[in-house]
Design an enzyme around this catalytic site. Sequence first.
Site, PDB file in Angstrom:
ATOM      1  N   SER A 181       0.790  -1.231   0.000  1.00 55.67           N
ATOM      2  CA  SER A 181       0.000   0.000   0.000  1.00 55.67           C
ATOM      3  C   SER A 181       0.821   1.280   0.000  1.00 55.67           C
ATOM      4  CB  SER A 181      -0.957   0.010   1.190  1.00 55.67           C
ATOM      5  OG  SER A 181      -2.079  -0.786   0.911  1.00 55.67           O
TER       6      SER A 181
ATOM      7  N   THR B 229      -9.830 -17.239  -1.745  1.00 50.11           N
ATOM      8  CA  THR B 229      -9.381 -17.667  -3.068  1.00 50.11           C
ATOM      9  C   THR B 229      -8.001 -17.143  -3.403  1.00 50.11           C
ATOM     10  OG1 THR B 229     -11.674 -17.715  -3.868  1.00 50.11           O
ATOM     11  CG2 THR B 229      -9.940 -17.655  -5.537  1.00 50.11           C
TER      12      THR B 229
ATOM     13  N   TYR C  63     -10.471   2.449   5.890  1.00 50.41           N
ATOM     14  CA  TYR C  63      -9.482   2.078   4.872  1.00 50.41           C
ATOM     15  C   TYR C  63     -10.043   1.019   3.937  1.00 50.41           C
ATOM     16  CZ  TYR C  63      -4.741   1.308   3.101  1.00 50.41           C
ATOM     17  OH  TYR C  63      -3.623   1.234   2.312  1.00 50.41           O
ATOM     18  N   SER C  64     -10.025   1.324   2.638  1.00 52.75           N
ATOM     19  CA  SER C  64     -10.554   0.395   1.638  1.00 52.75           C
ATOM     20  C   SER C  64      -9.688   0.434   0.398  1.00 52.75           C
ATOM     21  CB  SER C  64     -11.993   0.756   1.271  1.00 52.75           C
ATOM     22  OG  SER C  64     -12.440  -0.020   0.167  1.00 52.75           O
ATOM     23  N   ASN C  65      -9.098  -0.692   0.052  1.00 56.69           N
ATOM     24  CA  ASN C  65      -8.263  -0.766  -1.147  1.00 56.69           C
ATOM     25  C   ASN C  65      -9.053  -0.491  -2.417  1.00 56.69           C
ATOM     26  OD1 ASN C  65      -5.426  -1.830  -0.289  1.00 56.69           O
ATOM     27  ND2 ASN C  65      -6.901  -2.925   0.972  1.00 56.69           N
TER      28      ASN C  65
ATOM     29  N   GLY D  67       2.861  -0.694   4.079  1.00 61.06           N
ATOM     30  CA  GLY D  67       2.320  -1.521   3.006  1.00 61.06           C
ATOM     31  C   GLY D  67       2.645  -2.978   3.203  1.00 61.06           C
TER      32      GLY D  67
END
Length: 394
Positions: free
Chosen positions: A95, A162, A201-203, A345
Amino acid sequence: MTLRKTARAGALGLAAAAVAATALAGPAHASPEPAPAQGRHAATQRAMDADVRAGTPGITAQARDAHGVWQSVSGVGNRSTGTPRGADDRFRVGSITKSFVATVLLQMESEGRLDLDDKVERHLPGLVRGNGNDGRAITVRQLLHHTSGLFDYLADEQYNSTYLRGEGYLTHRYDTLPPEKHVRVALSHRPLFRPGERHSYSNTNYVLAGLIIEKAGGRTYGAEVRDRIIRPLGLKATSNPGNAVRLPSPAARHYSKLFETAPDRIDDVTEMNGSQGWADGDVISTTADLNRFYRALLRGELLRPEQLRAMKTTVPVPDRPDMAYGLGITRFRTGCGTTLWGHGGGMVGSTSLAVSTEDARHQLAYNRNGDWNGEAMQKIMEAEYCPEAPPAAP
């Protein structure tokens, strides 16, 4: 600063994908004895060595201050051969990529290509819709601040199992995943709150930011980062991998504890398709290049004063009074009161942090080639900026 079990831990921007275990484990291979640390960085070296003794395979670090450049390593880069970590190792920064993305968007704003208060819908018409999600109500600024309310696609249980954990990761780590897939996963969930209400926080936010870069610039996100940041600053060891699966040399192996039911099992996860990170976390770099990047950023070499002020305008991080989030950059407050700017990150098998004082005179960047025991991340930072007083002379 802690790494939560959820993928790519939120407020810290540590984005530690698949940090499924926090229990410490002993090293599987004896580490070489570290060189004795002297002067200002002795406490930092001790914190690195303690992390390795607690089970992290290896750490590489660089600090810059008024006294010069300090580079050091601890532990191993390869658990099978015992090869030590290298001072010039390249690694997946996770990140920390978000600081690069925000910088590009802010440059584009200064050029009149977009406005931070544009709605997402203006640049990506019809993309953010469904389940209560609405790009007509979310601004570019809210994406960068993580105040959009959009669900983090990495927190989706099916996606997580997954692509980030156990046999799922081992089976699918070579898959090419287009950014639109990440957006679809996020939009299968309702928003967490109304846009602008608070920070979470959201990617997903930075996947959309990358798509906006491409729409506004007419080129790939990677090309914009390369021509606006990497080449002008001479970051020769920094790259966007695209769909490549291997790390450029020199590089250490990356390791992960993928199986919650087998906390002592450690897998080599060095190879993975770079598209699985993309604009929320795909950059590959070194400690030296990261320090160079943040030094240039904070000194105003990459952004005009108006845009740099916007980047450093922060929103509160819930439950973290020692931290606030700007536009792709985090403001940290150490235990001794020092204010730092930077980002953390993580990718599967790799956790990193790069921070700097506001005047860019004292910097630290480091990488751990293991994605567990995240609590040590803060300890290394604190040791550099809040070292213990040296013992009194006899």
